[in-house]
Enzyme design. Structure first.
Site, PDB file in Angstrom:
ATOM      1  N   ASN A  91     -42.003  -5.644 -23.037  1.00  0.00           N
ATOM      2  CA  ASN A  91     -42.544  -5.437 -21.693  1.00  0.00           C
ATOM      3  C   ASN A  91     -43.093  -4.011 -21.626  1.00  0.00           C
ATOM      4  OD1 ASN A  91     -43.010  -5.131 -18.977  1.00  0.00           O
ATOM      5  ND2 ASN A  91     -40.858  -5.317 -18.355  1.00  0.00           N
ATOM      6  N   LYS A 129     -44.717  -2.598 -19.314  1.00  0.00           N
ATOM      7  CA  LYS A 129     -44.698  -2.043 -17.947  1.00  0.00           C
ATOM      8  C   LYS A 129     -46.034  -1.348 -17.648  1.00  0.00           C
ATOM      9  CE  LYS A 129     -39.700  -1.938 -18.133  1.00  0.00           C
ATOM     10  NZ  LYS A 129     -38.452  -1.338 -17.686  1.00  0.00           N
ATOM     11  N   HIS A 145     -38.734  -9.585 -12.558  1.00  0.00           N
ATOM     12  CA  HIS A 145     -38.155  -8.376 -13.167  1.00  0.00           C
ATOM     13  C   HIS A 145     -37.515  -7.535 -12.056  1.00  0.00           C
ATOM     14  CE1 HIS A 145     -37.818  -4.484 -15.113  1.00  0.00           C
ATOM     15  NE2 HIS A 145     -37.866  -5.129 -16.267  1.00  0.00           N
ATOM     16  N   GLU A 188     -37.578  -4.538 -11.419  1.00  0.00           N
ATOM     17  CA  GLU A 188     -38.484  -3.558 -10.782  1.00  0.00           C
ATOM     18  C   GLU A 188     -39.352  -4.238  -9.719  1.00  0.00           C
ATOM     19  OE1 GLU A 188     -40.062  -1.948 -14.438  1.00  0.00           O
ATOM     20  OE2 GLU A 188     -38.063  -1.164 -14.862  1.00  0.00           O
ATOM     21  N   GLU A 213     -30.690  -8.883 -17.607  1.00  0.00           N
ATOM     22  CA  GLU A 213     -30.987  -7.455 -17.662  1.00  0.00           C
ATOM     23  C   GLU A 213     -30.190  -6.714 -16.589  1.00  0.00           C
ATOM     24  OE1 GLU A 213     -35.054  -6.721 -19.657  1.00  0.00           O
ATOM     25  OE2 GLU A 213     -35.406  -6.951 -17.528  1.00  0.00           O
ATOM     26  N   GLY A 218     -33.791   1.134 -18.940  1.00  0.00           N
ATOM     27  CA  GLY A 218     -34.437   2.446 -19.014  1.00  0.00           C
ATOM     28  C   GLY A 218     -33.478   3.615 -18.946  1.00  0.00           C
ATOM     29  N   SER A 234     -32.273  -1.146 -22.472  1.00  0.00           N
ATOM     30  CA  SER A 234     -32.052  -0.121 -23.502  1.00  0.00           C
ATOM     31  C   SER A 234     -31.824  -0.697 -24.902  1.00  0.00           C
ATOM     32  CB  SER A 234     -30.904   0.813 -23.100  1.00  0.00           C
ATOM     33  OG  SER A 234     -31.229   1.503 -21.900  1.00  0.00           O
TER      34      SER A 234
HETATM   35  P1  PGA Z   1     -35.738  -0.881 -21.364  1.00  0.00           P
HETATM   36  O1  PGA Z   1     -36.391  -1.934 -20.329  1.00  0.00           O
HETATM   37  O2  PGA Z   1     -35.706  -1.561 -22.705  1.00  0.00           O
HETATM   38  O3  PGA Z   1     -36.669   0.297 -21.354  1.00  0.00           O
HETATM   39  O4  PGA Z   1     -34.387  -0.567 -20.865  1.00  0.00           O
HETATM   40  C1  PGA Z   1     -36.062  -3.295 -20.377  1.00  0.00           C
HETATM   41  C2  PGA Z   1     -36.794  -4.048 -19.292  1.00  0.00           C
HETATM   42  O5  PGA Z   1     -36.963  -3.515 -18.193  1.00  0.00           O
HETATM   43  O6  PGA Z   1     -37.216  -5.188 -19.528  1.00  0.00           O
END
Ligand code: PGA
Length: 257
Positions: free
Chosen positions: A9, A11, A99, A101, A171, A177, A212
């Site tokens: 992803n 983003k 997601h 976010e 997640e 992140g 992560s």
């Molecule tokens: P990350 O993000 O690997 O940077 O923690 C995962 C995600 O949001 O799908």
């Protein structure tokens, strides 16, 4: 056993030139060190999809082209939004839905997640449905019930035809992140609970972990976390790191066969 999968992803990162470059780099790595068992997809920003798709096809890289989001309506007056038909036309085969976010920053509630999943999966594309608890829910010990509720809301009303087109990505928000990856035992426990809920809903779906994920932790999570793959954010922006995560899943799958 479902086909294991790793999706990157991207983003809101990488302009079209950078996106083409990363796709080409992945092509080189995949030729040098082919992956035999794992499906690998990338979800670039909308504006990069056309170019990434073209490079992927021209160089026969074999990535599944994914989108990060889609509008739940067919078409119409929805300024700034993108429809599923538009994505299909570009060769998109999977869409990340709900997601955290999108849920947190753009007001995507359970009902909207459900109607978007229905649109994507009903059209025969793969809906990668994201679920996960925040730190507060985890601290209260209610993480399994919380995620089960998210799954029932997102997947409870799916038609027969849509049911086979769902992938779940667990997640936990506190791991996204942050560099704080969930412990293997936490992932395994939540994934077990997710499978119980899917069973109750009469659904069979691959269950991924995201948050992560890196080349350093992917092998252990793949081996002991009872996951069918990963949804990768930060590490998917670097070709070597992303390929190493895919490699770890591929090796794990090969050794359990
Ligand atoms: P990350 O993000 O690997 O940077 O923690 C995962 C995600 O949001 O799908």
């Amino acid at each position: 056993m479902p086909t294991p999968a790793v999706y990157g992803n991207w983003k809101m990162n990488l302009d079209v030139v950078e996106a083409i470059h990363l796709t080409q780099q992945l092509g080189v790595l995949r030729r040098r060190s082919p992956l035999e068992h794992v499906e690998v997809g990338v979800a670039p920003p909308f504006v990069d999809l056309r170019s990434v798709g073209s490079v992927n096809e021209a160089d026969r890289i074999g990535l599944v082209l994914c989108a990060q989001h889609v509008n739940e309506h067919e078409s119409g007056a929805f300024t700034g939004e993108v429809s599923l038909a538009m994505l299909e036309r570009l060769g998109v085969r999977a869409v990340i839905v709900g997601h955290s976010e999108r849920r947190r920053l753009y007001g995507m509630d359970d009902a909207l997640v459900a109607s978007t999943v229905a649109r994507v999966a009903g059209a025969g594309l793969r809906a990668i449905v994201c679920v996960g608890e925040d730190a507060e829910v985890r601290a209260s010990g209610g993480e399994e019930a919380f995620v089960a509720e998210q799954l029932r809301a997102a997947l409870g009303g799916l038609t027969e035809g849509a049911r086979g087109n769902v992938t779940v990505a667990y997640e936990p928000l506190w791991a996204i992140g942050t560099g704080v990856v969930a412990e293997t035992a936490q992932v395994a426990a939540q994934n077990h609970s997710i499978r119980v809920t899917l069973d109750e809903l009469g659904l069979e779906a691959p269950v991924l972990y995201g948050g992560s994920v890196s080349p350093e932790n992917a092998a252990e999570l793949a081996r002991e976390g009872a996951v069918d793959g990963f949804l990768v954010g930060g590490a998917s922006l670097r070709a070597e790191a992303f390929h190493a995560v895919c490699r770890a899943v591929d090796d794990c799958y090969a050794s359990t066969r």
